[in-house]
Design an enzyme around this catalytic site. Structure first.
Site, short mmCIF file in Angstrom:
data_model
loop_
_atom_site.label_atom_id
_atom_site.label_comp_id
_atom_site.label_asym_id
_atom_site.label_seq_id
_atom_site.Cartn_x
_atom_site.Cartn_y
_atom_site.Cartn_z
N SER A 251 1.11 -1.45 -0.13
CA SER A 251 -0.13 -0.40 -0.36
C SER A 251 1.00 1.24 -0.04
O SER A 251 2.07 1.56 0.39
CB SER A 251 -1.13 0.13 1.32
OG SER A 251 -0.01 0.58 2.99
N ASP A 252 0.59 2.44 -0.63
CA ASP A 252 1.21 3.48 -0.46
C ASP A 252 0.62 3.57 1.42
O ASP A 252 -0.26 3.63 1.97
CB ASP A 252 0.14 4.33 -0.88
CG ASP A 252 1.81 5.30 -1.31
OD1 ASP A 252 2.46 5.89 -0.65
OD2 ASP A 252 1.05 6.29 -2.23
#
Length: 946
Positions: A251-252
């Protein structure tokens, strides 16, 4: 700290297949241990001798955030080289330095070792040059982005058949080209744009096995957050299957939490985390080092039945696979374990940085002023003449060769040096060793009271102390200002100020980070950025050195003026902030015009993270060049090109638009309809995609085709000879484009199909052969068949110097049956598979999957071309409506109304119902079908029955 483990456990046996080793280790982990590994900071498991593991080291154009490391040109600068071999070499150097940090330096944050997963490259095509993160991508073209991204991944991962040097992660999946409100905005991708443009940039590095995973983007696509997109599984993992390795996706930062707040897409975090994990996110970069929060949310999702342990095991299996491939469990066999600290900023890497900086320079215009003769006196002028900026993803420069350094002269920045005084006459002064700003009773000649004032436009100023040579920066803890920073920087920039009218001819000094104004304590003279405007201290400004006058004087005394303008990568355009427009800062434009007024022989060097609209310069100056922020060797690289020690070999990786050219909206991701990039933009560019001049001249032969008649499964084989017809060695980027002639769909004006970089001595020639699979190079996404297809008909191959300068053309014909009309009775027509539209937005059909359409405002219109309605007697539409009451949906064929349906309220946008209507009798044949949506509603499918 780890505990010794007997080497007899199967996962410790390097002779076993990778999958078996991963399976064995996974089976030995407890459920709690497996859940804990889903967070970015995966804990150690001492009983098995398994070390802690962390995802992510930033490696975009050098190892970032860990200290001094070799800094190469920004990614957009590497894109300007059009050189896959060079990009691969740069990535090899970066990955070697990443290994050195892993083995020999502790992490800046946390414990354990610096990660061997590299969060790079960025392959998002550069659709909008106003994107704040334009510097991070390679090109506006999907093919160029994909090929350079693949080369970078190859360099990062290394050539060993078993072990990875580092594990490259592609960013940011998907359709991420805007910063403002990026966590809540939705990028609308019709199927053609999705498959031909945005997905295309990711496919090659994944399908070839070069990339080991992707990072999901902050934004939504068609109303659904990228972190829960089924495309992660349906497309990306499918592409990776033939490579024999699974993608390990991350994920960011903070994006998993964003699914609930601020996106409000899910009601609670357990539900959101479960959806992201099931969609294909394997590691959660969330809440910094706090892994307990993610652990609790995943555990809650398991308890509620939103996840199974099989879902968790799949993510952990992918993490372990990467860790085995990185050599963590076989240190004695890891071919990269012996990399020493001496590779960091080594002589070899310095030489590579110089080569990259040189090859990334693009000569945009040259009326014979360049190369500079050795006897010409040169003045180097401008706010970027004697400085090199780092950006958010830069490493720390080990040294800096500025343009002035490279040309061996003293730079003249051309900015005003000012003294700021209160109404009582006290001067703002940098006092003491720490440069604390306070007001004192001192004269204008005191360097401590003098500040160089840099104007970056839109009211953003930086103040550099003449005494300390450092920039004024506000401290959060006490709101005081210290002239202590080498450059503006950081996630939250504290070094930008504005001077605003304060009445009575005075000005108010405001810090742009906290929004507060300067207030001076009358008793102590201390200055803090704490005031609202009414209580702020007023200052008067005295210019003690006129920057423009200095620049003009320097230009008069020289034979040639080199004016270096551009951006500071931390100001007015960066992550979290898009650019307002394409103009140069007005202060820089005024400086340029003043210098050009006294020195005809003026060279403009634009050093920037993105294109500018420099129409005046193109019209009035003899020479213009562009360089990205090119790293530690920028100045030497530019000097080599200016002097002609190297050919100008860079070519533009994106279009430079004219100042008067109105650009589409920032959130208009439909490059076809909006007219983005060289493929669809119809107004003449200032400098076209692929443009760039050389110091020599190249001539091309006609294109020779092996055959001009092809079938859809064939291959275009074309040869062209390029010859250096000039009087010096040079570099050419041979660009091959294709275009469909008379297409039934809106085809690109041109589309890049291949490119080669060739270096030729005087009189030398190279015969280049291009082999293009018809099914790849001439295909478009067909919304009728929901697949790539090649229509029969005429196509052209174009050898060009740029997208605006074709040189040689040859035609080919693809044989085959004509495309069939859209079969209305065979299967439902997906509303998103339209051929054209007006006033429509793409939205999510459900939280999990599927697209639908909705009116952007009150009314929207869809066009479905060539629909075979033979035998159709009734139509059923799948619709939803969140509001009360009803909406109207109409079907038309030309001027004929076929059906009018009322769309009832379903109470929720994701609650679908079917509405049916009879069609006129004797309806037969092929029709262009129009669907008009009036009022709040969503349309998912149209189904026709006899």
């Amino acid at each position: 700290m780890t505990t010794a483990v007997a080497p007899t456990l199967p996962f410790r046996d390097p002779a076993l297949p990778l999958a078996e080793r991963v399976r064995d280790l996974l089976s030995r982990l407890t459920p709690r241990e497996r859940v804990a590994m889903v967070h970015q900071y995966s804990p150690a498991i001492p009983r098995l001798g398994v070390a802690e593991f962390r995802t992510g080291t930033e490696t975009l154009h050098g190892v970032a955030w860990l200290g001094r490391a070799t800094v190469f040109p920004q990614a957009v600068g590497l894109g300007a080289t059009w050189d896959e071999d060079l990009v691969r070499e740069v990535a090899e150097a970066i990955s070697a330095e990443q290994r050195a940090f892993h083995h020999h330096r502790p992490p800046v944050v946390g414990t354990g070792r610096n990660s061997l997963q590299g969060w790079a490259p960025v392959v998002n095509p550069l659709r909008d040059p106003r994107w704040g993160r334009n510097e991070e991508g390679y090109s506006e073209d999907a093919l160029a982005s994909a090929r350079l991204g693949t080369a970078f991944c190859r360099g990062m991962s290394g050539d060993h058949p078993v072990y990875l040097r580092t594990a490259p992660i592609l960013k940011h999946f998907l359709a991420y080209n805007n910063e403002e409100d990026r966590c809540t905005t939705s990028s609308g991708l019709r199927p053609r744009v999705l498959h031909e443009y945005d997905l295309a940039a990711f496919r090659l590095p994944i399908a070839t096995g070069a990339a080991t995973g992707v990072m999901a983007a902050y934004n939504l696509v068609n109303g659904r957050p990228c972190h829960v997109s089924r495309l992660l599984e349906r497309e990306l993992r499918t592409w990776a299957e033939p490579t024999g390795h699974e993608l390990f996706n991350v994920s960011d930062a903070q994006a998993p939490s964003n699914l609930v707040d601020p996106e409000h897409y899910f009601d609670d975090h357990a539900e959101a985390h479960a959806a992201a994990l099931k969609a294909g996110i394997d590691s959660f970069t969330d809440n910094g080092e706090d892994s307990a929060t993610t652990f609790d949310r995943i555990s809650t999702a398991l308890e509620r039945g939103l996840l199974s342990m099989d879902d968790v095991d799949a993510a952990v299996r992918r993490q372990l696979s990467i860790r085995f491939r990185l050599g963590e469990f076989d240190p004695q066999l890891d071919p990269y374990a012996g990399i020493g600290w001496d590779v960091v900023d080594s002589p070899v890497h310095r030489a590579l940085a110089l080569r990259a900086a040189t090859d990334s320079v693009v000569l945009l215009k040259n009326d014979g002023l360049l190369p500079l003769a050795a006897d010409r006196r040169v003045a180097v002028i401008g706010p970027l003449s004697d400085t090199l900026f780092e950006d958010w993803y830069s490493g720390t420069h080990p040294y800096r060769i500025t343009v002035a350094d490279g040309l061996g002269v003293e730079g003249v920045e051309g900015v005003d040096r000012v003294v700021l005084r209160t109404v009582s006459g006290l001067a703002l002064t940098a006092v003491g060793e720490d440069g604390l700003l306070a007001v004192t009773d001192t004269g204008d000649s005191d360097a401590a009271a003098q500040f160089d004032l840099f104007d970056w436009d839109l009211g953003a100023l930086t103040l550099r102390s003449a005494a300390t040579g450092r920039y004024a920066s506000m401290h959060d803890e006490d709101q005081r200002v210290y002239a202590e920073r080498d450059q503006p920087g950081g996630w939250d920039v504290h070094e930008t100020f504005s001077l605003e009218p304060g009445g009575d001819g005075g000005e108010l000094l405001r810090n742009l980070h906290n929004g507060r104004y300067a207030r001076v304590d009358p008793a102590t003279g201390d200055l803090t950025m704490t005031a609202q405007a009414p209580a702020a201290t007023r200052f008067t400004r005295t210019v003690v050195r006129d920057g423009v006058a200095d620049a003009v004087a320097a230009a008069r005394q020289a034979d040639v003026a080199v004016v270096v303008l551009g951006n500071d990568p931390h100001i007015n355009g960066r992550e979290t902030q898009d650019r307002a427009d394409l103009r140069l800062p007005p202060a820089q434009e005024r400086l340029l015009r003043a210098v050009a007024a006294v020195r005809d022989e003026t060279v403009l060097v634009v050093m920037s993270s993105y294109p500018y609209a420099i129409d005046w310069a193109d019209e009035h100056l003899p020479t213009v060049l562009w360089s990205s922020h090119g790293g530690q060797e920028t100045g030497r690289g530019l000097a080599r090109v200016l002097r002609g020690e190297a050919d100008a070999s860079g070519r533009l990786p994106q279009t430079w638009y004219r100042g008067g050219d109105p650009l589409p909206g920032r959130l208009d991701y439909d490059i076809i309809k909006a007219g983005w990039t060289y493929q669809y933009h119809r107004e003449p560019a200032l400098y076209a995609f692929g443009h760039g001049l050389s110091y020599t001249r190249f001539e091309y032969s006609d294109i020779v085709l092996e055959s001009g008649e092809l079938d859809r499964n064939g291959e275009v084989r074309a040869r062209v000879t390029v010859r250096n017809a000039g009087d010096r060695a040079g570099v050419e980027i041979v660009q091959l484009y294709v275009r469909a002639v008379g297409a039934r769909y809106e085809a690109p004006l041109l589309r890049l199909a291949d490119f080669r970089k060739v270096r030729l001595d005087v009189g030398a020639a190279a015969e280049l052969e291009f082999r293009l699979p018809v099914a790849d190079s001439l295909a478009h996404w067909d919304v009728t068949t929901e697949s790539f297809t090649v229509d029969p008909g005429r196509y052209e191959l174009v050898i060009a110097h740029s997208a605006a300068k074709p040189l040689r053309t040859a035609g080919v014909t693809v044989a085959g049956p004509a495309p069939e009309p859209r079969p209305a009775l065979r299967r439902p027509v997906l509303a998103a598979d339209f051929d054209d539209y007006t006033g429509i937005v793409l939205v999510d059909a459900t939280r999990e999957d599927g697209d639908a359409v909705a009116p952007a405002e009150e009314t929207g219109r869809l066009l479905f071309c060539s629909v075979d309605l033979t035998g159709a007697a009734r139509v059923t539409v799948e619709v939803s409506r969140a509001e009360s009451g009803s909406a109207l949906l109409e079907l038309w064929s030309g001027e004929r109304l076929l059906a009018s349906l009322r769309v009832p309220s379903t109470g929720d946008r994701h609650a679908w119902t079917s509405v049916e209507a009879e069609l006129p009798k004797a309806l037969a044949g092929v029709h262009d079908l129009y669907v008009i949506l009036t009022g709040e509603q969503r349309l998912r499918t149209l189904s026709f029955a006899s």
